[in-house]
Write a protein that holds these residues in place. Structure first.
Motif, short mmCIF file in Angstrom:
data_model
loop_
_atom_site.label_atom_id
_atom_site.label_comp_id
_atom_site.label_asym_id
_atom_site.label_seq_id
_atom_site.Cartn_x
_atom_site.Cartn_y
_atom_site.Cartn_z
N GLY A 39 2.79 10.03 6.84
CA GLY A 39 2.00 10.15 8.07
C GLY A 39 1.30 8.85 8.40
O GLY A 39 1.24 8.42 9.56
N LYS A 40 0.77 8.20 7.39
CA LYS A 40 0.11 6.91 7.57
C LYS A 40 1.14 5.80 7.81
O LYS A 40 0.98 4.97 8.71
N ALA A 41 2.18 5.81 6.99
CA ALA A 41 3.16 4.72 7.03
C ALA A 41 3.91 4.66 8.36
O ALA A 41 4.28 3.58 8.82
N GLY B 39 0.82 -1.21 0.00
CA GLY B 39 0.00 0.00 0.00
C GLY B 39 0.86 1.26 0.00
O GLY B 39 0.57 2.23 -0.71
N GLN B 40 1.93 1.24 0.80
CA GLN B 40 2.85 2.39 0.81
C GLN B 40 3.51 2.54 -0.55
O GLN B 40 3.64 3.66 -1.07
N ARG C 1 2.33 1.69 -3.44
CA ARG C 1 1.38 2.20 -4.43
C ARG C 1 1.33 3.72 -4.40
O ARG C 1 1.35 4.37 -5.45
N GLY C 2 1.25 4.28 -3.21
CA GLY C 2 1.22 5.74 -3.09
C GLY C 2 2.49 6.37 -3.63
O GLY C 2 2.45 7.36 -4.37
N ALA D 170 3.37 17.72 -0.22
CA ALA D 170 2.25 17.39 0.67
C ALA D 170 1.83 15.93 0.55
O ALA D 170 1.48 15.29 1.54
N GLU D 171 1.87 15.38 -0.67
CA GLU D 171 1.48 14.00 -0.87
C GLU D 171 2.46 13.04 -0.19
O GLU D 171 2.06 12.06 0.45
N LYS E 255 2.81 5.14 11.33
CA LYS E 255 2.03 4.37 12.30
C LYS E 255 2.17 2.87 12.03
O LYS E 255 2.25 2.06 12.96
N ALA F 102 1.85 13.09 3.42
CA ALA F 102 0.62 12.37 3.76
C ALA F 102 0.85 10.86 3.76
O ALA F 102 0.39 10.15 4.67
N ILE F 103 1.58 10.35 2.78
CA ILE F 103 1.91 8.92 2.72
C ILE F 103 2.72 8.54 3.97
O ILE F 103 2.46 7.53 4.62
#
Lengths: 188, 261
Positions: free
Chosen positions: B137-139, B55-56, B58-59, B130-131, B141, B134-135
């Motif tokens: 920030g999720k990753a 998922g990471q 892909r972003g 920014a993108e 965690k 954002a990626i």
């Protein structure tokens, strides 16, 4: 009906997981409809219970209803299905045309699961997550893991069996009192 | 066979692809455990780790595809970047592409790489893109759970039987030879740091060692001696293992272009 992955446009912290006041009739109904769209992996909870729906917007220059979703995990395989389910539900309710915008930031947190959602999780047999921010993740075994309450018999005499359950968002635990295995929705 | 795509190789694209390819290639290695892990719970755990990493990736690959356009090339999507590049256009650190080995090697490598990822994601929280922020920030965690899973197993194997400790030591000796590359800064890192895109590779070493060294010590492992060897995956020069990995990763899209489920 395209899915658009955007950079963050709204940097405000958590949007409400219930319909904000002062909305148009269409948006109020949309919030109600989405509260009946269930998460495919945890079908006890709606996408609103989980805090996935960050906003429902209408724009003056378009008749599209725009639903802003924040995915739970980077690789959650349910993301595409949730998008389809959301669009189908709005279409069926006569609220379309609609589109879904995926918003990555701020990152989804288990703290966004509503109080009602936590209760539903527990009744479904999944221990709800503790606070994501207050409890630092145990780094390694010198720090004992916090005792989890069994969602079936309420005993605190439980242990972790595996750090990951059937999905990335859960861990596998076992109750040593009633002997039942159960899943724990991990704080993140 | 579908033709390979061309990259603009701008510095920002190179920087993002190094990270995206680290996620993609490690995801591929971890996914190889599906159906093969020692116990069912760990089979599922390793697949879940792979899924997070994918998922990471892909972003990041989507972002690198937009950077291709920004630098005067064509817009590329995540699938084109994932499946239609030649080996020299993948920029993962070599450590990620080494064969999955035994379970000891898998968890030991996961400890080294998840700790590195954690530092990278932390450094990217304030990225000028920014993108990318954002990626990250999720990753960040997710990486914490990956790190905890790996550390738990390293400690368990280190405190286990003679067999498990011997295998863990062999895993460290193997993985350690390739760790230094993670912290070698070059012109891509310098440009990224200057533009505020993300941290330089060498700036991550101290934080990484502070995470990794106590776990290895508690597992009864001594840090191997330093060596002048530096692997070069981040520059597109890979080991002989990369070809096999890519042939499996790319087979369907090369044979059935744009095929979907």
């Amino acid at each position: 009906m395209s899915v658009v992955v955007t950079s963050p446009r709204r940097l405000a912290p958590a949007a409400p997981d219930v319909a904000p006041s002062g909305l148009s009739e269409r948006r109020v109904r949309a919030w109600q409809v989405l509260d009946s769209v269930l998460d495919p992996e945890v079908p006890a909870l709606s996408v609103c219970d989980l805090g996935l729906v960050r906003a429902i917007d209408e724009w003056p220059d378009s008749d599209l209803l725009e639903v802003v979703l924040t995915p739970t995990y980077s690789g959650c395989p349910a993301t595409e299905l949730i998008t389809q389910d959301v669009l189908a539900a709005l279409e069926t309710a006569g609220l379309g045309p609609a589109r879904v915008v995926m918003q990555r930031a701020p990152a989804w947190s288990s703290d966004w699961i509503s109080a009602a959602g936590r209760l539903k999780l527990r009744n479904y047999g999944i221990a709800p997550p503790g606070p994501a921010t207050a409890v630092p993740i145990r780094w390694h075994h010198r720090l004992p893991a916090p005792a989890l309450q069994c969602p079936r018999c309420d005993s605190l005499h439980t242990e972790q069996l595996a750090a990951f359950g059937a999905t990335a968002c859960k861990a596998l635990h076992r109750c040593l009192a009633c002997g039942e295995p159960f899943e724990y929705f991990k704080p993140i | 066979m579908t033709a390979s795509i061309a990259l603009t190789r701008s510095a920002e694209q190179q920087y993002v692809l190094r990270l995206g390819d680290a996620c993609l290639v490690l995801a591929q290695r971890l996914a190889e455990w599906s159906g093969h892990a020692p116990v069912l719970e760990e089979d599922i755990a390793l697949s879940n780790l792979a899924l997070d990493l994918l998922g990471q990736a892909r972003g990041l690959l989507s972002l690198a595809g937009q950077m291709n356009l920004r630098a005067g090339g064509v817009l590329l999507d995540e699938d084109q970047l994932g499946f239609l590049r030649d080996e020299r256009d993948y920029f993962n650190p070599t450590l990620a592409e080494l064969p999955r080995g035994d379970f000891a090697f898998t968890v030991l490598r996961n400890l080294l790489l998840s700790s590195w990822f954690k530092g990278v994601w932390q450094g990217l929280q304030t990225s000028s893109d920014a993108e990318l922020a954002a990626i990250a920030g999720k990753a960040l965690k997710e990486a914490r759970y990956h790190q905890q899973h790996a550390a738990d197993w390293v400690l368990r194997l280190g405190g286990g039987t003679a067999e498990s400790t011997q295998r863990l030591k062999a895993a460290l000796d193997m993985a350690w030879r390739f760790h230094a590359e993670l912290f070698v800064s070059d012109e891509v890192d310098v440009a990224a740091a200057a533009a505020g895109l993300g941290p330089r590779a060498d700036s991550l070493h101290a934080g990484w060692l502070a995470d990794v060294a106590p776990v290895l010590a508690e597992a009864g492992l001594a840090l191997p001696a330093a060596s002048p060897f530096r692997s070069t995956g981040r520059r597109g020069q890979h080991t002989e293992h990369m070809g096999g990995l890519l042939s499996q990763l790319q087979y369907l899209q090369r044979s059935f272009p744009r095929g979907v489920w």
